[in-house]
Scaffold this active site. Sequence first.
Site, PDB file in Angstrom:
ATOM      1  CE1 TYR A 183     -43.696 -48.576  37.632  1.00  0.00           C
ATOM      2  CE2 TYR A 183     -43.480 -47.064  39.473  1.00  0.00           C
ATOM      3  CZ  TYR A 183     -43.055 -48.180  38.781  1.00  0.00           C
ATOM      4  OH  TYR A 183     -41.989 -48.900  39.242  1.00  0.00           O
ATOM      5  NE  ARG A 237     -27.994 -39.221  56.415  1.00  0.00           N
ATOM      6  CZ  ARG A 237     -28.033 -38.413  57.489  1.00  0.00           C
ATOM      7  NH1 ARG A 237     -28.824 -37.374  57.510  1.00  0.00           N
ATOM      8  NH2 ARG A 237     -27.272 -38.674  58.529  1.00  0.00           N
ATOM      9  CG  ASP A 256     -43.796 -40.335  36.831  1.00  0.00           C
ATOM     10  OD1 ASP A 256     -42.865 -40.155  36.024  1.00  0.00           O
ATOM     11  OD2 ASP A 256     -43.826 -41.298  37.621  1.00  0.00           O
ATOM     12  CE  LYS A 288     -38.116 -46.985  35.380  1.00  0.00           C
ATOM     13  NZ  LYS A 288     -37.669 -48.141  36.110  1.00  0.00           N
TER      14      LYS A 288
HETATM   15  N1  PLP Z   1     -42.475 -43.577  37.438  1.00  0.00           N
HETATM   16  C1  PLP Z   1     -42.663 -44.259  36.292  1.00  0.00           C
HETATM   17  C2  PLP Z   1     -43.550 -43.675  35.237  1.00  0.00           C
HETATM   18  C3  PLP Z   1     -42.048 -45.486  36.093  1.00  0.00           C
HETATM   19  O1  PLP Z   1     -42.253 -46.148  34.943  1.00  0.00           O
HETATM   20  C4  PLP Z   1     -41.225 -46.008  37.123  1.00  0.00           C
HETATM   21  C5  PLP Z   1     -40.584 -47.328  36.976  1.00  0.00           C
HETATM   22  O2  PLP Z   1     -40.856 -48.072  36.056  1.00  0.00           O
HETATM   23  C6  PLP Z   1     -41.062 -45.278  38.307  1.00  0.00           C
HETATM   24  C7  PLP Z   1     -41.700 -44.063  38.427  1.00  0.00           C
HETATM   25  C8  PLP Z   1     -40.244 -45.816  39.461  1.00  0.00           C
HETATM   26  O3  PLP Z   1     -38.911 -45.582  39.273  1.00  0.00           O
HETATM   27  P1  PLP Z   1     -37.720 -46.397  39.996  1.00  0.00           P
HETATM   28  O4  PLP Z   1     -37.697 -47.750  39.360  1.00  0.00           O
HETATM   29  O5  PLP Z   1     -36.510 -45.564  39.704  1.00  0.00           O
HETATM   30  O6  PLP Z   1     -38.060 -46.446  41.444  1.00  0.00           O
END
Ligand code: PLP
Length: 375
Positions: A99, A47, A172, A197
């Site tokens: 998001y 961890r 992000d 992604k």
């Molecule tokens: N940030 C963005 C821009 C996203 O499109 C997403 C998910 O679609 C996330 C964060 C969240 O990621 P996770 O699905 O790995 O929790």
Amino acid sequence: MHIETKAIHAGRRVDPLTGAVSIPLHTSTTFERAADGSFPTGFEDARDDNPTRKAFEDALAVLEGGSTAIAFSSGMAAITAVLEGHGGAARVIVPDDMYFGIRSLIDETDIGTRFEFIAVDMRDLDVLRAAVSRAPTGLVWVETPSNPLIRVVDVHAACQIAREAGALSVVDNTWATPVLQRPLELGADAVVHSATKYIGGHSDLMAGVVVLPQGSPLERPVRMIQRHKGSVAAPFDCWMALRGLQTLPLRMRAHCAGAQAVAEALAAHPAVESVLFPGLPEDPGHALAGTQMSGFGCMLSFVVRGGAEAAMSVAGRLSLIVRATSLGGTHSLIEHRASVEGAKSMAPAGLLRMSVGLEHPQDLIADLHQALALA
Ligand code: PLP
């Protein structure tokens, strides 16, 4: 060194014990002490740290031009760690076209009551300036290109505005990836990723990362949240993400070329009211994206004439493009965002969001054409 080379080598080397070229997957949860009680390899408990996760973190730090990366079990865990760890004022400026997962985090968990979220259109820098100057602000949260309106925000200017107001800026970078956009070089204080992604790239792992520059005030609190709150990235997911990273630059170029071809075909179709994609010269984000990105991205939205019903039936007629949420994998995915996001959605009723995969663009266009023919 070029990003293609870093994507293959950063954080990794030939295994000195076995000569293995591919990095080993370490699943051990515990590591042996020396006779004197020390941990000679630096690893103690999985961890706290794990060799496969460390390799993934080191690789991401190099690719983003940061000093440290901290890996979590998902993008949302990484986002939550930054919100919880920043330690500044509880006021957070977020994009109005944020998001949807962050919207849900705010609406459905204690995050929404522990912090004050102010949603603004960050394309308008005066609006952002006014928002940060109204009251002490802890974080400015930037998403560009945005979801699902594919808006482009000026990263350098937004980060500068945050800094002048004494706030930390977080970008992000999930949609652009370090291949297309490097926010730390544009002045950001932190980058977050959903590695689920494009970094993973095959819709088969879940992980998130926070990348920080040297001396970041976020480093200790975010690392302690990783260690002690427990939502660490699993070794197998890190190993898969390292595998994905090696082809990220190649994949991003192919995704971008496909998205450009699909966007142009959609823009020329009479059943399509508008296409939201910065690669189109008429898109409001085109010029700005050209200055801060090295490609226009691989996500696009388009508005079908006739509203929600027409859009849903177009999606229903597709046979190659998969109706599913998420993005960044080899398969092209499509989604009617207004029905997913509900009443607070900024998506027009006829909007379909598409993650352009790695199929041949002509096959994607043929599928869209047959689905749009009856619209
Ligand atoms: N940030 C963005 C821009 C996203 O499109 C997403 C998910 O679609 C996330 C964060 C969240 O990621 P996770 O699905 O790995 O929790």
